[in-house]
Design an enzyme around this catalytic site. Structure first.
Site, PDB file in Angstrom:
ATOM      1  N   ASP A   1       1.052  -0.957  -0.103  1.00 41.90           N
ATOM      2  CA  ASP A   1      -0.122  -0.130   0.265  1.00 41.90           C
ATOM      3  C   ASP A   1       0.928   1.298   0.149  1.00 41.90           C
ATOM      4  O   ASP A   1       1.756   1.291   0.859  1.00 41.90           O
ATOM      5  CB  ASP A   1      -0.829   0.086   1.288  1.00 41.90           C
ATOM      6  CG  ASP A   1      -2.131  -0.925   1.201  1.00 41.90           C
ATOM      7  OD1 ASP A   1      -2.334  -1.773   1.998  1.00 41.90           O
ATOM      8  OD2 ASP A   1      -2.704  -0.978   0.067  1.00 41.90           O
TER       9      ASP A   1
ATOM     10  N   PHE B   1      -6.650   2.480   6.164  1.00 42.69           N
ATOM     11  CA  PHE B   1      -6.203   1.864   7.331  1.00 42.69           C
ATOM     12  C   PHE B   1      -6.779   0.647   7.561  1.00 42.69           C
ATOM     13  O   PHE B   1      -7.564  -0.049   7.217  1.00 42.69           O
ATOM     14  CB  PHE B   1      -7.010   2.529   8.776  1.00 42.69           C
ATOM     15  CG  PHE B   1      -6.501   3.993   8.828  1.00 42.69           C
ATOM     16  CD1 PHE B   1      -7.113   5.067   8.057  1.00 42.69           C
ATOM     17  CD2 PHE B   1      -5.419   4.473   9.528  1.00 42.69           C
ATOM     18  CE1 PHE B   1      -6.989   6.355   7.951  1.00 42.69           C
ATOM     19  CE2 PHE B   1      -5.123   5.749   9.576  1.00 42.69           C
ATOM     20  CZ  PHE B   1      -5.910   6.737   8.891  1.00 42.69           C
TER      21      PHE B   1
ATOM     22  N   GLY C   1      -7.772  -2.883   9.863  1.00 43.02           N
ATOM     23  CA  GLY C   1      -8.355  -3.111  11.293  1.00 43.02           C
ATOM     24  C   GLY C   1     -10.042  -2.693  11.094  1.00 43.02           C
ATOM     25  O   GLY C   1     -10.621  -2.539  11.927  1.00 43.02           O
TER      26      GLY C   1
ATOM     27  N   ASP D   1     -10.253  -5.718  -0.845  1.00 41.43           N
ATOM     28  CA  ASP D   1      -9.247  -5.237  -0.189  1.00 41.43           C
ATOM     29  C   ASP D   1      -9.929  -4.592   0.957  1.00 41.43           C
ATOM     30  O   ASP D   1     -10.623  -3.482   0.787  1.00 41.43           O
ATOM     31  CB  ASP D   1      -8.260  -4.103  -0.825  1.00 41.43           C
ATOM     32  CG  ASP D   1      -7.212  -3.654   0.265  1.00 41.43           C
ATOM     33  OD1 ASP D   1      -6.296  -2.722  -0.414  1.00 41.43           O
ATOM     34  OD2 ASP D   1      -7.328  -4.136   1.317  1.00 41.43           O
ATOM     35  N   GLY D   2      -9.814  -5.182   2.307  1.00 43.24           N
ATOM     36  CA  GLY D   2     -10.447  -4.674   3.571  1.00 43.24           C
ATOM     37  C   GLY D   2     -11.204  -5.588   4.176  1.00 43.24           C
ATOM     38  O   GLY D   2     -12.470  -5.844   3.815  1.00 43.24           O
TER      39      GLY D   2
END
Ligand code: DX5
Ligand code: ZN
Length: 223
Positions: free
Chosen positions: A35, A143, A145, A176-177
């Site tokens: 990233d 971010f 989490g 993604d995430g």
């Protein structure tokens, strides 16, 4: 489609880079997710050029550079990206997304578009015959989490349908995430086949990585 798993370097501690990269190669992961964040497009700064060079020195896996920055065309030259690497960017961050996809491919890299929650699929439709892969942010970017956004699964269905409608049936659709095992199963059933994994799923310590990875991969293959 083949299930692909790409661990997110930003979720690893710097002293773990080398042992994690050795594990990623040992289990045969698809790529390493890298990233890049500029602190403006997203309220975070991430992963500079020296870390990229260290990752390339320590691992032969392709690096999937995910650029979360305004004017990504200005960021790419900072990283000595190698043929076989992948570069994805958010289309609203550049004046000419089609041209940037072309220039990424001219470097011998695979070119991807990244859609946020709220980013229209129209960007993808305009570039659907040019992209090598598509990535959907299933969280708001910036971010690790975070929790998957409520509309993520429905958007995966729409993206996969768009790709199929244009005959791009073999185009990888990554998410993604917050790709927890529970979420990733639903994401796969909605049409995703590739998953960026981080603190939400299997980057939870070197000692448990292999067991978590094999369990995660098996769950997805059976989903
Ligand atoms: C968001 C980041 C994170 C990270 C994965 O911009 O890209 O999604 O890589 O972290 P988790 O799995 O915690 O979302
Ligand atoms: Zn990412």
């Amino acid at each position: 489609m083949e299930i692909k798993i790409s661990p997110s370097v930003m979720c690893c501690r710097v002293e773990e880079y080398k042992p994690y990269l050795e594990l990623f190669e040992k289990v045969g992961l698809d790529s390493v997710h890298f990233d890049v964040m500029d602190g403006k497009y997203v309220k975070n700064v991430m992963l500079g050029t020296t870390i990229y060079k260290d990752i390339k020195r320590l691992s032969s896996l392709p690096v999937d550079v995910h650029i979360m920055a305004w004017a990504p065309e200005e960021f790419i030259p900072y990283y000595d990206v190698q043929p076989g690497d992948r570069i994805s960017f958010h289309p609203e961050t550049t004046a000419q997304p089609y041209k940037l996809l072309q220039s990424i491919k001219e470097r011998g890299c695979r070119a991807g578009l990244v859609l946020n929650p709220g980013t229209p699929l129209g960007y993808l439709e305009e570039c659907v015959h040019l992209v090598d892969y598509v990535m959907l942010m299933t969280v708001n970017p910036g971010f690790a989490g975070q929790k998957m956004v409520p509309d993520a699964l429905e958007k995966i269905v729409r993206i996969r349908r768009l790709l199929d409608d244009y005959g791009r049936t073999e185009t990888d659709l990554l998410t993604d995430g917050n790709t927890t095992p529970e979420n990733a199963k639903l994401m796969k059933q909605a049409g995703a086949n590739a998953f960026v994994v981080g603190t939400s799923s299997i980057i939870k310590g070197l000692d448990v990585f292999e067991d978590l990875y094999y369990g995660y991969k098996k769950m997805l293959e059976e989903a």
